[in-house]
Scaffold this motif. Structure first.
Motif, mmCIF file in Angstrom:
data_model
loop_
_atom_site.group_PDB
_atom_site.id
_atom_site.type_symbol
_atom_site.label_atom_id
_atom_site.label_comp_id
_atom_site.label_asym_id
_atom_site.label_seq_id
_atom_site.Cartn_x
_atom_site.Cartn_y
_atom_site.Cartn_z
ATOM 1 N N GLY A 171 0.840 -1.276 -0.146
ATOM 2 C CA GLY A 171 -0.064 0.011 0.048
ATOM 3 C C GLY A 171 0.690 1.220 0.034
ATOM 4 N N MET A 172 0.968 1.831 -1.091
ATOM 5 C CA MET A 172 2.081 2.879 -1.192
ATOM 6 C C MET A 172 1.457 4.154 -0.616
ATOM 7 S SD MET A 172 4.064 1.622 -3.029
ATOM 8 C CE MET A 172 5.321 2.774 -3.352
ATOM 9 N N SER A 173 2.465 4.775 0.162
ATOM 10 C CA SER A 173 1.943 5.960 1.131
ATOM 11 C C SER A 173 2.036 7.472 0.438
ATOM 12 C CB SER A 173 2.878 5.896 2.185
ATOM 13 O OG SER A 173 4.116 6.150 1.988
ATOM 14 N N SER A 174 1.286 8.147 1.209
ATOM 15 C CA SER A 174 1.464 9.461 0.741
ATOM 16 C C SER A 174 1.299 10.550 2.194
ATOM 17 C CB SER A 174 0.040 9.859 -0.004
ATOM 18 O OG SER A 174 -0.184 11.288 -0.026
ATOM 19 N N SER A 175 2.171 11.643 2.138
ATOM 20 C CA SER A 175 2.236 12.259 3.430
ATOM 21 C C SER A 175 0.903 13.206 3.418
ATOM 22 C CB SER A 175 3.331 13.048 3.374
ATOM 23 O OG SER A 175 3.460 13.930 2.105
ATOM 24 N N SER A 176 0.291 13.460 2.416
ATOM 25 C CA SER A 176 -0.931 14.301 2.428
ATOM 26 C C SER A 176 -2.268 13.434 2.482
ATOM 27 C CB SER A 176 -0.890 15.035 1.198
ATOM 28 O OG SER A 176 -1.111 14.416 0.092
ATOM 29 N N SER A 177 -3.220 13.760 1.645
ATOM 30 C CA SER A 177 -4.433 13.243 1.926
ATOM 31 C C SER A 177 -4.310 12.006 1.040
ATOM 32 C CB SER A 177 -5.819 14.051 1.166
ATOM 33 O OG SER A 177 -5.346 14.420 -0.182
ATOM 34 N N PHE A 220 -14.734 1.806 1.519
ATOM 35 C CA PHE A 220 -14.691 2.090 3.223
ATOM 36 C C PHE A 220 -13.837 3.126 3.378
ATOM 37 C CE2 PHE A 220 -15.511 -2.585 2.370
ATOM 38 C CZ PHE A 220 -16.535 -2.984 3.327
ATOM 39 N N MET A 221 -14.341 4.207 4.177
ATOM 40 C CA MET A 221 -13.667 5.244 4.543
ATOM 41 C C MET A 221 -13.546 5.486 6.112
ATOM 42 S SD MET A 221 -15.318 8.077 1.954
ATOM 43 C CE MET A 221 -13.999 9.300 2.440
ATOM 44 N N TRP A 222 -12.102 5.578 6.567
ATOM 45 C CA TRP A 222 -12.016 5.507 8.120
ATOM 46 C C TRP A 222 -12.078 6.982 8.538
ATOM 47 C CZ3 TRP A 222 -10.685 1.396 5.403
ATOM 48 C CH2 TRP A 222 -10.178 0.199 6.139
ATOM 49 N N ASN A 223 -13.004 7.088 9.730
ATOM 50 C CA ASN A 223 -13.104 8.547 10.452
ATOM 51 C C ASN A 223 -12.134 8.440 11.715
ATOM 52 O OD1 ASN A 223 -14.629 9.753 8.303
ATOM 53 N ND2 ASN A 223 -16.084 10.287 9.821
ATOM 54 N N ALA A 224 -11.778 7.343 12.220
ATOM 55 C CA ALA A 224 -11.051 6.903 13.322
ATOM 56 C C ALA A 224 -10.384 5.810 13.225
ATOM 57 C CB ALA A 224 -11.952 6.936 14.465
ATOM 58 N N GLY A 225 -9.344 5.352 14.121
ATOM 59 C CA GLY A 225 -8.514 4.239 14.344
ATOM 60 C C GLY A 225 -7.782 4.056 15.511
ATOM 61 N N GLN A 244 -5.681 0.471 10.254
ATOM 62 C CA GLN A 244 -5.426 1.892 9.662
ATOM 63 C C GLN A 244 -6.156 2.593 10.244
ATOM 64 O OE1 GLN A 244 -3.755 1.931 6.998
ATOM 65 N NE2 GLN A 244 -3.425 -0.234 6.441
ATOM 66 N N ASN A 245 -5.909 4.147 10.078
ATOM 67 C CA ASN A 245 -6.364 5.079 10.867
ATOM 68 C C ASN A 245 -7.087 6.071 9.961
ATOM 69 O OD1 ASN A 245 -5.195 4.771 13.857
ATOM 70 N ND2 ASN A 245 -3.453 4.744 12.488
ATOM 71 N N ALA A 246 -7.731 7.359 10.716
ATOM 72 C CA ALA A 246 -8.363 8.115 9.949
ATOM 73 C C ALA A 246 -7.902 8.709 8.610
ATOM 74 C CB ALA A 246 -8.583 9.426 10.825
ATOM 75 N N SER A 247 -8.785 8.702 7.577
ATOM 76 C CA SER A 247 -8.574 9.153 6.236
ATOM 77 C C SER A 247 -8.013 7.969 5.213
ATOM 78 C CB SER A 247 -7.450 10.229 6.144
ATOM 79 O OG SER A 247 -6.075 9.734 6.066
ATOM 80 N N PHE A 248 -7.912 6.778 5.880
ATOM 81 C CA PHE A 248 -7.664 5.688 5.132
ATOM 82 C C PHE A 248 -8.976 5.269 4.100
ATOM 83 C CE2 PHE A 248 -6.705 1.313 4.152
ATOM 84 C CZ PHE A 248 -5.509 1.245 3.496
ATOM 85 N N VAL A 249 -8.731 4.911 3.012
ATOM 86 C CA VAL A 249 -9.713 4.547 2.223
ATOM 87 C C VAL A 249 -9.267 3.037 1.554
ATOM 88 C CG1 VAL A 249 -11.041 4.927 -0.077
ATOM 89 C CG2 VAL A 249 -10.201 6.711 1.455
ATOM 90 N N PHE A 250 -10.413 2.279 1.689
ATOM 91 C CA PHE A 250 -10.241 0.680 1.337
ATOM 92 C C PHE A 250 -11.532 0.534 0.297
ATOM 93 C CE2 PHE A 250 -10.643 -3.845 2.262
ATOM 94 C CZ PHE A 250 -9.562 -4.385 1.904
ATOM 95 N N THR A 251 -11.180 -0.197 -0.802
ATOM 96 C CA THR A 251 -12.499 -0.326 -1.648
ATOM 97 C C THR A 251 -12.492 -1.805 -2.122
ATOM 98 O OG1 THR A 251 -11.158 0.157 -3.689
ATOM 99 C CG2 THR A 251 -12.441 1.871 -2.687
ATOM 100 N N GLN A 252 -13.726 -2.390 -2.311
ATOM 101 C CA GLN A 252 -13.996 -3.769 -2.749
ATOM 102 C C GLN A 252 -15.048 -3.766 -3.802
ATOM 103 O OE1 GLN A 252 -12.641 -6.476 -0.969
ATOM 104 N NE2 GLN A 252 -11.089 -5.078 -0.399
ATOM 105 N N VAL A 253 -14.671 -4.661 -4.856
ATOM 106 C CA VAL A 253 -15.461 -4.396 -6.043
ATOM 107 C C VAL A 253 -16.493 -5.842 -5.936
ATOM 108 C CG1 VAL A 253 -15.836 -4.764 -8.471
ATOM 109 C CG2 VAL A 253 -13.789 -3.415 -7.483
ATOM 110 N N VAL A 254 -17.735 -5.767 -5.944
ATOM 111 C CA VAL A 254 -18.366 -6.776 -5.688
ATOM 112 C C VAL A 254 -18.685 -7.653 -7.019
ATOM 113 C CG1 VAL A 254 -20.998 -7.420 -5.344
ATOM 114 C CG2 VAL A 254 -20.068 -5.449 -4.286
ATOM 115 N N ASN A 255 -18.353 -8.953 -6.912
ATOM 116 C CA ASN A 255 -18.512 -9.876 -8.143
ATOM 117 C C ASN A 255 -19.611 -10.704 -7.991
ATOM 118 O OD1 ASN A 255 -15.986 -9.025 -9.038
ATOM 119 N ND2 ASN A 255 -14.828 -10.368 -7.731
#
Length: 325
Positions: free
Chosen positions: A50-56, A97-102, A128-139
């Motif tokens: 999971g590549m990182s970003s120092s911003s959003s 999935f969007m994290w508001n806290a962790g 993970q903590n706040a601002s992380f995003v995780f997506t799943q595609v429904v098959n």
């Protein structure tokens, strides 16, 4: 259960600093190759990281061709819920999935063992903590359960479901089982009492979800999750679209989070139980032989089954005051 999802992750808020090898600030081609080989050996190929970003955070990987359904992972710190608890999605849709806290996780499980990772091509976000995003595609549209893998969180009700079973008007539906569940569980009773005055689409949301096949404790937790989602809908009426909670349509920074009455009631009950189990000091006066007896059966049954009636009234009053704002 067949594998229903393919997963990909987004960036987290942390960053990784490439270690330097050799002396000085420069790096030769051979030193660089050695560095890369060591990094790959330790961390795996870049495609698996999971590549990182120092911003959003920004979502990575491919997305489905259909609609996107947003699920909040912990609407605020200390609230161990996914909101909405359940979503109905078609093949090709994406669940975001969007994290508001962790820290929290989104980890695939099953109805039979909701708090343990399934082996059927399980997806897992990692902690993970706040601002992380995780997506799943429904098959496909089989029910898919997921939970938070942080120790103790799932047991407190932090799990959810994609495409839950439907039992509308059947004995095993949430609405038809609520009375029996509340009669034997103080947390469910308090949560139900706090949401009884909700009207409109929120009042019936999730009522047809099938509770059959779930362990007893999980049936209560599922009902409490449904009730909490109803409370969130009531607190955020602008987010209700076509009878569903559409969190993709509002600014999540303005999301109103109601009191988690079920969790507060469970905590109150545990505190009262622990206090009553403390042994009396040896210097205490002998018990009176004429002490009145307590009807324990009455104390443990009925919708008002909280260990402390005052606690029940206080919790419901807190919820009522919140919705009156």
């Amino acid at each position: 259960m067949s594998a229903a999802m393919s997963s990909y992750t987004s960036s987290s808020s942390s960053s990784y600093n490439m270690p330097m090898y050799g002396s000085g600030s420069s790096m030769s081609s051979s030193s660089y190759d050695s560095c890369v080989q060591q990094c790959v050996a330790q961390f795996g190929q870049p495609s698996s990281m999971g590549m990182s970003s120092s911003s959003s955070s920004t979502t990575q990987g491919s997305s489905g061709t259909g609609a996107t359904h947003t699920v909040i992972v912990a609407p605020t710190k200390g609230v161990l819920r996914y909101v909405p608890f359940a979503v109905n999605a078609s093949v090709g849709d994406t669940v975001k999935f969007m994290w508001n806290a962790g820290p929290h996780t989104v980890t695939k499980s099953s109805a039979l063992d909701v708090c343990n990772k399934t082996d059927a091509q399980a997806f897992a976000s990692g902690a993970q903590n706040a601002s992380f995003v995780f997506t799943q595609v429904v098959n496909d549209t089989n029910p898919i359960f997921y939970y938070c893998g942080i120790p103790g969180h799932c047991q407190k009700g932090m799990f959810g479901v994609i495409n839950p079973g439907n039992a509308i008007a059947q004995p095993s539906s949430v609405d038809n089982m609520l009375g029996a569940l509340a009669a034997n569980n103080s947390a469910t009773a308090a949560s139900w009492a706090a949401t009884k005055n909700i009207t409109g689409a929120a009042s019936s949301w999730g009522g047809g979800i099938d509770l059959s096949g779930m362990a007893g404790w999980a049936q209560n937790a599922m009902a409490e999750n449904v009730l909490f989602t109803r409370a969130v809908m009531a607190a955020n009426p602008s987010a209700i679209k076509n009878g569903q909670l559409d969190l993709g349509s509002i600014d999540l920074a303005s999301l109103m989070t109601p009191p988690d009455v079920a969790a507060l009631a469970a905590s109150s009950t545990a505190t009262t139980t622990n206090a009553s189990s403390v042994a009396a000091p040896s210097s205490a006066a002998p018990a009176q032989t004429s002490a009145p007896t307590t009807n324990n059966a009455t104390a443990k049954s009925g919708a008002g089954a909280l260990t402390s009636p005052r606690a029940a009234v206080a919790l419901v009053a807190v919820a009522a005051a919140f919705f009156a704002l």
